[in-house]
Structures are given as structure tokens and as C-alpha cells.
Design a protein around this motif. Structure first.
Motif: not given
Length: 389
Positions: A86-89, A92-96, A153-154
Motif C-alpha cells: 500500500e505504501q507504494l500506491n 491513492l495515498i494522496e487522494a485518500v 501525506t499524513k
């Protein structure tokens, strides 16, 4: 918070069907609060009769606004990209984590929600540097120094949450009050993100070495301690508590720094497996994680494999970083209770996990030798050869 205060409140929990979110929801419900769970997937367990589930995506503002209507307090727990592949997507990380948080804040302001508690992370200040007994005066890690997109992003999301503190509410005389909790790694019986992955590594024979210094220290937080901290933070946003947590961030853990691998020793041995004696330098494991991420970048679109470790996971598990609970204790009244991994071991055993002995000692020694040899060969194959360019 007293029950008579609780039963006047309606709470919305984004990511409420996850392990921590659902545990928090049940604790609030027991105290008389009305609960709405907002998540992309339904809960795995049956809900109490008066607990509501709303299926939705925080990336979609219309869905967020509908869920937030009529709510007194939001616990914004939902996020993406914490560990593994998940850390490499990045998209999707940015969007969520970023756009989703902006949607939550906007919906709170436009719908008169006066309180928001954000579940953040240690990572907003940590990027691989040693931190001993750090406190909330530490600055955010510069965004370009984060080794992964989740942590970056966090940080952006937490900044947005705390900056929104004091924002005027539409159609209401009040303002939005926000705070952020920065938890350590979460554990407890039934945890579904990290512990099953660790147990799978143990049972598949992958957990054959440790790394880093034996004196390195990190922290964990039991799920029930984290639940307590969130309820205290929400209470501290109220006028009865003089809004003392408004605009503030708090580190939350069990308050017991421990070596990462020693923390998991009771789990390994409790399931009947020997604890690894082989120790590698952290620099070698970091290089391995870097190469793994590089390979994933190249073939991930065709085969989205699970990396053994990411660079961030190497730092999080092998580099000393722990924090003071003084601010949380003084301003929230947070008092972490003592917990250990015994209940976690029993939870896995009750589901059929544990040592299954087969094969000879000689065969296990050969497998260990082949695994270590293959690991070293992969790393060495990427190192420059003397005299080459």
C-alpha cells in the motif's frame, strides 16, 4: 466522559469498520453515544441495533457531506498506505489522505460540526533519525525528507486539520475545534493489518533474522489505550473542558520504549517458533528494502507483490524513536494501562496458528542456509564491482 454527556452526542467515525475504528465505536456506544460508521467496506461484525453504517468514500465530497449531517463530533481515522505494498500506491495515498481530509474538514464547517479528532502518526516528525523522549515541540519533518508518501501525506493532513481549528461554522455561531493524536504502532487481539503479516512471516519461515542494534528502542500502543486517548481528546475539545485540546497534537503510546524484535519475542515463542539469532546491520536491510521497492516500481503494474519490508518499515522497526507522554497526561488525563502480547498469542492460537513440526533438523538447517545465501547474493549483485564503472 460521563454517560449523561455521552448520550447527547452523535459521533461519526471515518474508517469506522477497521480494527481500531470499530473498537472505538463500541467503547463510545457502551457509554450511551449514538454512532455512525463511515467506511468503504461493511463491518466484519454484527452491529448493535442502534449503530449505523454508511458505506462511502472520503474522496467523494457528496458522500462525506451526507454522512456528516447532524453529527456533533467526527473521529477522522480513515487513511491509506500505512504499510506493505500500500505504501507504494502514491496516487491513492494522496487522494485518500490529503483530499479525503480536506473533504472532511469542509463538510464539518458547512454542516456545523464543532469537534474533530484526527488520527495521525509518529511519522509526521520521524523520518529515520534518532529521537529519544521527543515531545510535541519537535517540528514537522521537512516534506522532501519523508522516505514514503504515506508519512508525507499524513503530515499534510495533520497540518490542514490543526490549521482548521477555529474555523467559523456555516449557519452557526460556533467554530470548529480540532486536535490530532499521533499513535505508535497499534497492537491487540484481532488486529488485522500488521500482526497477521508478522505471523505469516513467522509461519512461512521468513522470519529468520533480526536487524539493527539490540539497544534500539521504539514504541507500541495497545488498542484500548488508543481508544481511551481518543475519547479523552474529544472530551477535551468541549466547553466543559475549556477546549484545552483545541489546535493541539499529542503523541500516544503505552509509554514503554522497547526493542522492536524483543517486543515480538513473546509472539514468536508463544506460537512455538525459535527466536532468530542471526542479526544483520540495518544498512544492509535498508538497501534490500530499497531494491525491493525499485523492483516493485518496475513490475508492480503487472504483479503487485507484497514487499518483505519497505524502507519506512526498516526505519520504524530498527531506529530508536520514542516520545514523552507528558503533554497527553497533563492536558487529556491520559493514563496508559499495562498490556502485553499474551492475549494476542491466545487469539492466534484460537484460530489454529502455532508451530506445525515437520521435516528434519537437517532440512531446516539447509533451508535457513539457502535463505540467508539468497538474501546476501541478491544484495551483493547490486553492489559495484571493484574496477568497474
Amino acid at each position: 466522559m460521563e454517560k449523561e454527556q455521552m448520550d447527547k452526542n452523535v459521533f461519526l467515525l471515518t474508517g469506522g469498520c477497521g480494527y481500531f475504528g470499530f473498537r472505538l465505536a463500541c467503547a463510545l456506544h457502551k457509554r450511551g453515544a449514538r454512532i455512525t460508521l463511515f467506511d468503504t467496506v461493511p463491518p466484519c461484525q454484527e452491529l448493535p441495533e442502534d449503530m449505523i453504517f454508511v458505506q462511502g468514500d472520503i474522496r467523494e465530497y457528496a458522500q462525506v457531506e451526507k454522512a456528516v449531517f447532524g453529527v456533533d463530533c467526527v473521529f477522522h481515522i480513515a487513511s491509506y498506505g500505512m504499510s506493505g505494498r500500500e505504501q507504494l500506491n502514491r496516487h491513492l495515498i494522496e487522494a485518500v489522505n490529503v483530499q479525503g481530509t480536506k473533504n472532511i474538514l469542509r463538510a464539518c464547517v458547512e454542516n456545523g460540526v464543532s469537534r474533530l479528532v484526527y488520527t495521525s502518526t509518529f511519522n509526521v516528525v520521524f523520518g529515520g533519525q534518532v529521537i529519544e523522549n521527543g515531545d510535541e515541540s519537535l517540528p514537522y519533518l521537512p516534506l522532501h525528507l519523508h522516505p514514503d508518501h504515506y508519512s508525507r501525506t499524513k503530515s499534510l493532513a495533520e497540518m490542514a486539520v490543526l490549521q482548521a481549528n477555529g474555523a467559523a461554522l456555516f449557519g452557526s455561531p460556533g467554530v470548529l475545534r480540532t486536535c490530532a493524536l499521533r499513535p505508535a504502532g497499534i497492537y491487540g487481539p484481532g488486529e488485522q493489518r500488521h500482526l497477521p503479516r508478522i505471523v505469516s512471516y513467522i509461519e512461512r519461515g521468513i522470519f529468520r533474522f533480526v536487524y539493527g542494534s539490540p539497544s534500539s528502542l521504539v514504541e507500541f500502543v495497545h488498542v484500548d489505550n488508543l481508544v481511551s486517548a481518543h475519547m479523552l481528546a474529544a472530551e477535551a475539545l468541549t466547553s466543559e473542558k475549556q477546549h484545552r485540546s483545541a489546535g493541539q497534537a499529542y503523541f500516544i503510546s503505552d509509554g514503554r520504549p522497547v526493542n522492536n524484535f524483543e517486543f515480538f519475542r513473546p509472539l514468536v515463542e508463544g506460537l512455538g517458533y525459535p527466536f532468530p539469532k542471526l542479526r544483520f546491520p540495518i544498512s544492509l536491510i535498508y538497501l534490500f528494502a530499497f531494491l525491493t521497492e525499485l523492483i516493485h516500481h518496475l513490475i508492480g503494474p503487472f504483479y503487485n507483490f507484497q514487499p518483505l519490508l519497505t524502507r519506512t518499515e526498516v526505519y520504524k522497526t530498527g531506529v530508536t524513536h520514542y516520545f514523552s507522554m507528558a503533554k497527553a497526561k497533563a492536558e487529556l488525563g491520559y493514563e496508559p494501562q499495562d498490556h502485553n502480547l499474551d492475549e494476542v498469542v491466545q487469539w492466534f492460537k484460537s484460530r489454529g496458528h502455532g508451530k506445525r513440526r515437520h521435516g528434519s533438523v537437517f532440512r531446516r538447517l539447509i533451508l535457513n542456509f539457502l535463505f540467508v545465501s539468497a538474501f546476501i547474493a541478491v544484495v551483493l549483485s547490486f553492489l559495484p564491482v571493484a574496477g568497474s564503472w
